[in-house]
Design an enzyme around this catalytic site. Structure first.
Site, PDB file in Angstrom:
ATOM      1  N   ALA A  47      35.281  72.713  66.584  1.00  0.00           N
ATOM      2  CA  ALA A  47      35.409  74.082  67.503  1.00  0.00           C
ATOM      3  C   ALA A  47      35.457  75.476  67.654  1.00  0.00           C
ATOM      4  CB  ALA A  47      35.508  73.130  69.126  1.00  0.00           C
ATOM      5  N   GLU A  48      36.908  76.041  66.156  1.00  0.00           N
ATOM      6  CA  GLU A  48      36.822  77.139  66.956  1.00  0.00           C
ATOM      7  C   GLU A  48      37.919  77.136  65.395  1.00  0.00           C
ATOM      8  OE1 GLU A  48      36.200  79.680  68.677  1.00  0.00           O
ATOM      9  OE2 GLU A  48      35.352  78.572  70.190  1.00  0.00           O
ATOM     10  N   THR A  49      37.637  78.503  64.786  1.00  0.00           N
ATOM     11  CA  THR A  49      38.643  78.582  63.106  1.00  0.00           C
ATOM     12  C   THR A  49      38.995  79.802  63.820  1.00  0.00           C
ATOM     13  OG1 THR A  49      37.460  78.151  61.051  1.00  0.00           O
ATOM     14  CG2 THR A  49      38.759  79.946  61.248  1.00  0.00           C
TER      15      THR A  49
END
Length: 289
Positions: A47-49
């Protein structure tokens, strides 16, 4: 070619495979071009880095806020850069503490949403405390596309960055389904839709959906609680709240309404650590082969 350290952390959980996974990539020599950071996030496909750089690296010497933070922090989904992300901020703080030897708290980040601080308390299993802006949602009309995409409609419609849809029971939240074909006809960049209700064993529960995203349902959404916390604090008449996000992975959060700010607390566990090798010309603050 350049080697970069990478970590994947499960945030808002105390067990592997729970909470929300985020990748964390520390950079030593400043941020690369945005398209390179986005490609890394796409390759990671979580979902996020989160990418962070230590203060003063690449900063303007005249920056008056230079002494007010420790790291620059940015967040990328596989589609775009986010304005605020809770679980990837927690993951970045966890990597700094557990793997990179940062022992001084709070850690202060400079971000697209202004300064954010993360404190840490070892007692009780180790909890990270995120100091985030409050985004009190206001009454709003629900777009027809979202209404048509929902399996059943809410009792109350509110909006800040995200739509906040209030239902009567936890069971309704568990049973919400989304017609993705319809849902993806609307662009809420960078926001989404939170559905929420009073909880059976916690103060409130929620789920979070993002149209046109590679991951439809976010497992745990810290930033959505910037709106959920002030709403439920006022509704329930209490400032300290326990919450669950009812995705398949489940996330546990402790929250506190502090007026203009909210505290969102959670645990974290490391899933893996390693290196990524980039065969590109852009120097990314890694180790050149």
């Amino acid at each position: 070619m350049y080697d970069l350290p990478i970590f994947q952390v499960d945030a808002f959980t105390n067990a592997t495979f729970g909470g929300n996974p985020a990748c964390v990539v520390p950079l030593e020599e400043g941020f690369a071009d945005d398209d390179v950071l986005l490609k890394i996030a796409q390759e990671n496909h979580v979902a996020e880095t989160a990418f962070f750089v230590r203060r003063s690296q690449g900063d303007d010497d005249d920056d008056e806020n230079d002494e007010d933070f420790d790291y620059h922090l940015r967040w990328f989904t596989p589609e775009f850069e986010m304005d605020l992300c809770g679980h990837a901020t927690l993951a970045a703080a966890h990597v700094l503490r557990a793997h990179l030897g940062h022992g001084s708290f709070p850690i202060r980040f400079q971000t697209a949403s202004g300064p954010l601080a993360v404190d840490y308390q070892q007692d009780g299993g180790g909890w990270y405390h995120l100091d985030f802006p409050s985004r009190r949602p206001q009454p709003a009309e629900l777009p027809d596309i979202i209404s048509q995409a929902l399996s059943h409609g809410p009792r109350i419609v509110l909006k800040a960055r995200d739509y906040v849809l209030v239902y009567d029971t936890e069971e309704e939240i568990r049973n919400v389904t989304i017609d993705r074909h319809t849902f993806d006809q609307i662009n809420l960049d960078p926001g989404g839709v939170a559905v929420t209700a009073p909880g059976k064993e916690v103060d409130f529960v929620s789920r979070f959906f993002t149209p046109q995203a590679s991951i439809l349902e976010d497992p745990v959404t810290g930033s959505a609680h910037c709106s959920l916390v002030p709403y439920w604090a006022r509704t329930l008449g209490k400032s300290s709240l326990n919450a669950l996000q009812l995705s398949d992975r489940v996330g546990q959060l402790k929250c506190e309404d502090r007026g203009e700010r909210v505290q969102i607390s959670g645990q974290a566990v490391t899933y893996f650590k390693g290196e990524i090798t980039l065969t590109i010309n852009d120097k990314l603050g890694g180790r050149e082969n």
